[in-house]
Design a protein around this motif. Structure first.
Motif, PDB file in Angstrom:
ATOM      1  N   TYR A   1       2.699  28.552  44.197  1.00 20.89           N
ATOM      2  CA  TYR A   1       3.697  28.704  45.249  1.00 20.89           C
ATOM      3  C   TYR A   1       5.131  28.528  44.753  1.00 20.89           C
ATOM      4  O   TYR A   1       6.080  28.644  45.528  1.00 20.89           O
ATOM      5  N   GLY A   2       5.332  28.240  43.464  1.00 19.55           N
ATOM      6  CA  GLY A   2       6.677  28.072  42.925  1.00 19.55           C
ATOM      7  C   GLY A   2       6.688  27.164  41.713  1.00 19.55           C
ATOM      8  O   GLY A   2       5.660  26.957  41.063  1.00 19.55           O
ATOM      9  N   CYS A   3       7.860  26.617  41.419  1.00 13.47           N
ATOM     10  CA  CYS A   3       7.956  25.709  40.274  1.00 13.47           C
ATOM     11  C   CYS A   3       8.839  24.528  40.637  1.00 13.47           C
ATOM     12  O   CYS A   3       9.652  24.587  41.554  1.00 13.47           O
ATOM     13  N   PHE A   4       8.655  23.445  39.895  1.00 13.46           N
ATOM     14  CA  PHE A   4       9.466  22.245  40.073  1.00 13.46           C
ATOM     15  C   PHE A   4      10.452  22.139  38.919  1.00 13.46           C
ATOM     16  O   PHE A   4      10.091  22.342  37.763  1.00 13.46           O
ATOM     17  N   VAL A   5      11.684  21.835  39.269  1.00 17.49           N
ATOM     18  CA  VAL A   5      12.761  21.753  38.286  1.00 17.49           C
ATOM     19  C   VAL A   5      13.352  20.348  38.335  1.00 17.49           C
ATOM     20  O   VAL A   5      13.778  19.888  39.394  1.00 17.49           O
ATOM     21  N   ARG A   6      13.335  19.644  37.191  1.00 14.47           N
ATOM     22  CA  ARG A   6      13.987  18.335  37.117  1.00 14.47           C
ATOM     23  C   ARG A   6      15.483  18.572  37.002  1.00 14.47           C
ATOM     24  O   ARG A   6      15.942  19.282  36.105  1.00 14.47           O
ATOM     25  N   ILE A   7      16.220  17.968  37.899  1.00 16.72           N
ATOM     26  CA  ILE A   7      17.658  18.196  37.981  1.00 16.72           C
ATOM     27  C   ILE A   7      18.367  17.279  36.989  1.00 16.72           C
ATOM     28  O   ILE A   7      18.276  16.061  37.086  1.00 16.72           O
ATOM     29  N   GLY A   8      19.054  17.888  36.021  1.00 16.01           N
ATOM     30  CA  GLY A   8      19.775  17.132  35.002  1.00 16.01           C
ATOM     31  C   GLY A   8      18.846  16.171  34.281  1.00 16.01           C
ATOM     32  O   GLY A   8      17.708  16.495  33.984  1.00 16.01           O
ATOM     33  N   ASP A   9      19.353  14.960  34.014  1.00 13.35           N
ATOM     34  CA  ASP A   9      18.542  13.929  33.368  1.00 13.35           C
ATOM     35  C   ASP A   9      18.052  12.912  34.382  1.00 13.35           C
ATOM     36  O   ASP A   9      17.537  11.869  34.017  1.00 13.35           O
ATOM     37  N   GLY A  10      18.257  13.195  35.650  1.00 18.91           N
ATOM     38  CA  GLY A  10      17.937  12.245  36.711  1.00 18.91           C
ATOM     39  C   GLY A  10      16.457  12.178  37.036  1.00 18.91           C
ATOM     40  O   GLY A  10      15.635  12.887  36.465  1.00 18.91           O
TER      41      GLY A  10
END
Length: 115
Positions: free
Chosen positions: A43-52
């Motif tokens: 259904y999509g992808c997960f993206v880690r935002i920056g280094d957070g």
């Protein structure tokens, strides 16, 4: 005999105080963020935002301006991508063990509007 003059007993680090975790602030709505793909689902992808500590979901319909059959056609694990923040939802839940309120943010992203 030695006395400890602090109001709190020494921690496991030999008397060193544990540093509080830095306060997390969710990304601003409509901002473009840089991140890396950490998980791919049908259904999509997960993206880690920056280094957070936070990841956002890019729904399959938001991966590309054209039709996408599978997220694998557009992204790979560990790809660095740019995405626009299209929704940030704040959720509060009480931890039944500690009684403390936990705050969690759900972030929805779009790669087709990141330009």
């Amino acid at each position: 005999m030695s006395y400890h003059h602090s109001r709190h007993p020494p921690g496991p680090g030999g008397g060193q105080q544990q540093q509080p975790r830095p306060r997390y602030h969710p990304p601003e709505l409509h901002s473009v963020v840089r991140g890396s793909v950490t998980r791919i689902e049908p259904y999509g992808c997960f993206v880690r935002i920056g280094d957070g500590p936070v990841s956002g979901l890019v729904h399959v319909s938001q991966l590309h301006a054209g039709r996408v059959e599978s997220p694998d056609d557009v992204v790979n694990l560990d790809d660095v991508v740019y995405a626009k923040v299209v929704e940030v939802t704040r959720e509060e839940n009480e931890d039944p063990e500690t009684g403390r309120t936990r705050v969690r943010h759900r972030v929805r992203l779009s790669m087709k509007y990141a330009d």
